[in-house]
Design an enzyme around this catalytic site. Structure first.
Site, PDB file in Angstrom:
ATOM      1  N   TYR A 326      -0.868   8.756  -8.970  1.00 33.62           N
ATOM      2  CA  TYR A 326       0.113   7.767  -9.404  1.00 33.62           C
ATOM      3  C   TYR A 326       1.297   7.791  -8.439  1.00 33.62           C
ATOM      4  O   TYR A 326       1.866   8.851  -8.168  1.00 33.62           O
ATOM      5  CB  TYR A 326       0.557   8.088 -10.832  1.00 33.62           C
ATOM      6  N   CYS A 327       1.650   6.628  -7.883  1.00 35.80           N
ATOM      7  CA  CYS A 327       2.806   6.490  -6.990  1.00 35.80           C
ATOM      8  C   CYS A 327       2.656   7.466  -5.804  1.00 35.80           C
ATOM      9  O   CYS A 327       1.626   7.473  -5.141  1.00 35.80           O
ATOM     10  CB  CYS A 327       4.090   6.714  -7.780  1.00 35.80           C
ATOM     11  N   ILE A 328       3.664   8.283  -5.540  1.00 36.16           N
ATOM     12  CA  ILE A 328       3.592   9.217  -4.417  1.00 36.16           C
ATOM     13  C   ILE A 328       2.453  10.211  -4.605  1.00 36.16           C
ATOM     14  O   ILE A 328       1.886  10.714  -3.626  1.00 36.16           O
ATOM     15  CB  ILE A 328       4.943   9.940  -4.249  1.00 36.16           C
ATOM     16  N   GLY A 330      -0.429   9.417  -5.457  1.00 33.04           N
ATOM     17  CA  GLY A 330      -1.575   8.760  -4.839  1.00 33.04           C
ATOM     18  C   GLY A 330      -1.561   8.886  -3.331  1.00 33.04           C
ATOM     19  O   GLY A 330      -2.619   9.041  -2.694  1.00 33.04           O
ATOM     20  N   LEU A 354      -2.920   4.436  -8.418  1.00 31.72           N
ATOM     21  CA  LEU A 354      -2.113   3.634  -9.327  1.00 31.72           C
ATOM     22  C   LEU A 354      -0.744   3.387  -8.698  1.00 31.72           C
ATOM     23  O   LEU A 354       0.060   4.305  -8.571  1.00 31.72           O
ATOM     24  CB  LEU A 354      -1.957   4.353 -10.674  1.00 31.72           C
TER      25      LEU A 354
END
Length: 594
Positions: A326-328, A330, A354
């Site tokens: 998720y975000c960073i 990812g 994501l």
């Protein structure tokens, strides 16, 4: 109104115009950019504007045209104000020509000639500043965006809604409470100021005692089964008698607490995945201090992401794991997978990204804080402390939506003395996390500043060159349409760097609400279309995509299940080899900066 009194009022209002234009260095914006000793290193306006001023061209004729419009508007406003005050039954004309603004909802802004004048005068001034900056020719696109961003911050900081004597709601509150509201507000202000870091003011959007981690939030049952300097790894209790062979590991961003993915029962992505027969693990990152200053990207990949993957595989005796970033988190996952590919280790069955950036060409408004010129000052600040203070990061993100996430709370908290309303997402938003100096610098340097991750073998992890083209396993890429942190076209461009079977899905809403959109009563729709080809354009993709009602979670589930193997008996969380270190949510997540 007597002519003498009217003249005094008009004189005062004209002085207000002059005062507005002289408030740049004395405005509350100084509070935003540097509350105690120095400028917020992410909002270093002096350094940014020193670069901007050397790379602009302004046509004098265009400036004169805007200035003439400005003077004409003010002349019209003064005349309208004079008519409205001279004749009580005369409606105050709307000269500024603005639509309704959430900052000016109170009827007094329109019905009271004094506040109406102040409101319209502010809007005329704001338009002038904005139009002048918009008419400037900048040397490059990034500089233009930075100048416009800082102009917006300056303009919105000077809104009359943000000051005691020019906000009718605040004035009324003071009168009705006989001054108790402003006393209470100032008490809260000084307490928050005292608890702020040196570089920036930490505004509390929610009472820090409104929720208890593990009781109100992050309540899904589980155990910490692995721990090192950087992570606690949580395994969740199964909710079904049988589970898929392939376990699932979630890698949240290290700049926030993980429990945004495990809020209450209704919004918990973790709990929902458990209910869909997956064995779910999640990383809880440490909230570090200066003792971890030398932990960089290498350590966050090897001791964080890969250590978690290895533990999951050993614990479950599975051959591969589904990995979700998720975000960073990812971005870190993509770096880890490229590294694992280079050293020929096949541990991941699928990747789910994501709201993730791999290509930082268009990083959104976050990029306005960062440039090659400002990076040395940010680096120096982090190295001096040994970490980058998460409270500065939290405030910087709030200022991406300054009127909604900063100034509205500033007015309610300190000028009106209101008690904060308990709201779980805002509580999470204020539960800040530090970042070790080396990791912070590595990520900024190669991501937001240099955009090196997308260039093959420019960045190394533990000596291995990173190339996202090495990622050939199936990938699910989610973007959210209103995301202001990871712009969805940038997420689309990032997905194109992956060379495996890639599914791209666009969800409604923003960076948090778009992801946390429960399957049972999904508020926002999602769009599905063809896999992004090398020459694909984001807008063209959207025009050809199919809109589907409800949450993207169900689409993701349909993609995951065929890749998850057969079902087996649900796995025990606590074993002899992996005893419980602590019950979920663990200890790292409970470390607060205040």
């Amino acid at each position: 109104m007597l002519a003498e009194d009217q003249a005094k009022v008009m004189e005062y209002l004209q002085k207000y115009n002059g005062l507005f234009n002289e408030m740049a260095k004395e405005s509350i914006y100084k509070l935003v950019s540097g509350s105690k000793t120095q400028l917020n290193p992410l909002i270093n306006a002096d350094k940014i504007m020193s670069v901007v001023s050397k790379s602009v061209t302004l046509d004098p004729s265009v400036y004169m045209q805007e200035h003439m419009k400005y003077l004409e508007k003010h002349s019209e406003l003064i005349q309208a104000a004079a008519r409205a005050m001279a004749e009580s039954d005369t409606e105050f004309e709307e000269v500024a020509g603005h639509e309704k603004d959430r900052r000016f909802q109170d009827p007094e802004w329109y019905e009271n000639p004094f506040f109406n004048y102040i409101r319209q005068s502010y809007l005329i001034n704001a338009d002038f500043f904005k139009n002048v900056v918009d008419s400037i020719e900048f040397e490059d696109h990034k500089t233009a965006e930075q100048a416009k961003f800082l102009t917006r911050q300056y303009i919105n900081s000077l809104s009359p809604a943000n000051y005691v004597l020019t906000n009718p709601e605040v004035c009324r509150e003071i009168i009705e409470t006989e001054g108790r509201s402003i006393v209470k507000g100032m008490d809260k202000f000084f307490k928050d100021l005292e608890a702020s870091p040196l570089e920036a003011f930490k505004l509390n959007q929610v009472d820090k005692n409104a929720f208890v981690i593990g009781k109100d939030l992050a309540t899904t049952p589980g155990s910490v089964i692995f721990q090192n300097d950087l992570i606690e790894l949580i395994q969740y209790e199964p909710l079904t008698k049988k589970v898929y062979e392939t376990p699932l590991l979630i890698i949240p961003p290290f700049i926030n607490k993980y429990y945004i993915l495990d809020m209450d029962k209704k919004k918990s992505l973790v709990r929902w995945l458990n209910s869909q027969s997956f064995t779910v693990f999640i990383i809880s990152w440490i909230n570090p201090d200066s003792s971890l200053s030398e932990k960089g990207l290498d350590e966050y990949i090897s001791e964080g992401v890969i250590a978690a993957i290895d533990t999951v595989l050993d614990k479950t005796e599975a051959s591969k794991v589904h990995a979700v970033g998720y975000c960073i988190g990812g971005t870190m996952l993509a770096l880890a997978q490229s590294y694992l590919t280079k050293i020929k280790q096949d541990k991941i069955a699928s990747l789910s990204f994501l709201t993730v950036l791999l290509d930082f060409t268009e990083p959104g408004e976050v990029g306005n804080y960062l440039s090659e010129q400002t990076f040395p000052y940010i680096e120096q600040n982090a190295m001096q402390k040994g970490y980058f203070d998460g409270r500065i990061m939290a405030m910087s993100f709030s200022l991406l939506r300054e009127n909604n996430l900063f100034w509205s709370f500033f007015v309610d908290n300190y000028l009106k003395g209101k008690d904060q309303i308990p709201f779980d997402i805002l509580y999470w938003n204020g539960d800040s996390t530090n970042i070790p100096a080396q990791c912070f610098i590595d990520f900024l340097k190669h991501g937001y500043v240099g955009n090196d991750f997308r260039n093959p073998n420019t960045v190394t992890i533990n000596g291995q060159g990173i190339d996202f083209a090495d990622i050939t396993i199936p990938s699910y890429c989610l973007a959210t349409r209103s995301d202001h942190i990871v712009l969805w076209p940038s997420a689309f461009q990032s997905a194109k760097l992956l060379k495996g079977d890639t599914r791209f899905v666009l969800a409604g809403s923003g960076h948090v609400a778009g992801v946390i959109n429960p399957a049972d009563d999904g508020k926002y729709p999602h769009w599905v279309g063809e896999a992004p080809s090398e020459k694909a354009n984001a807008q063209e993709w959207f025009e050809g995509a199919e809109e589907k009602s409800g949450s993207w979670w169900t689409d993701w589930l349909a993609w995951l299940v065929p890749k998850s193997g057969e079902q087996c008996a649900a796995r025990k969380v606590v074993t002899k080899k992996y005893p419980e270190i602590s019950p979920a949510p663990g200890n790292y997540v409970k470390r607060r900066l205040d």
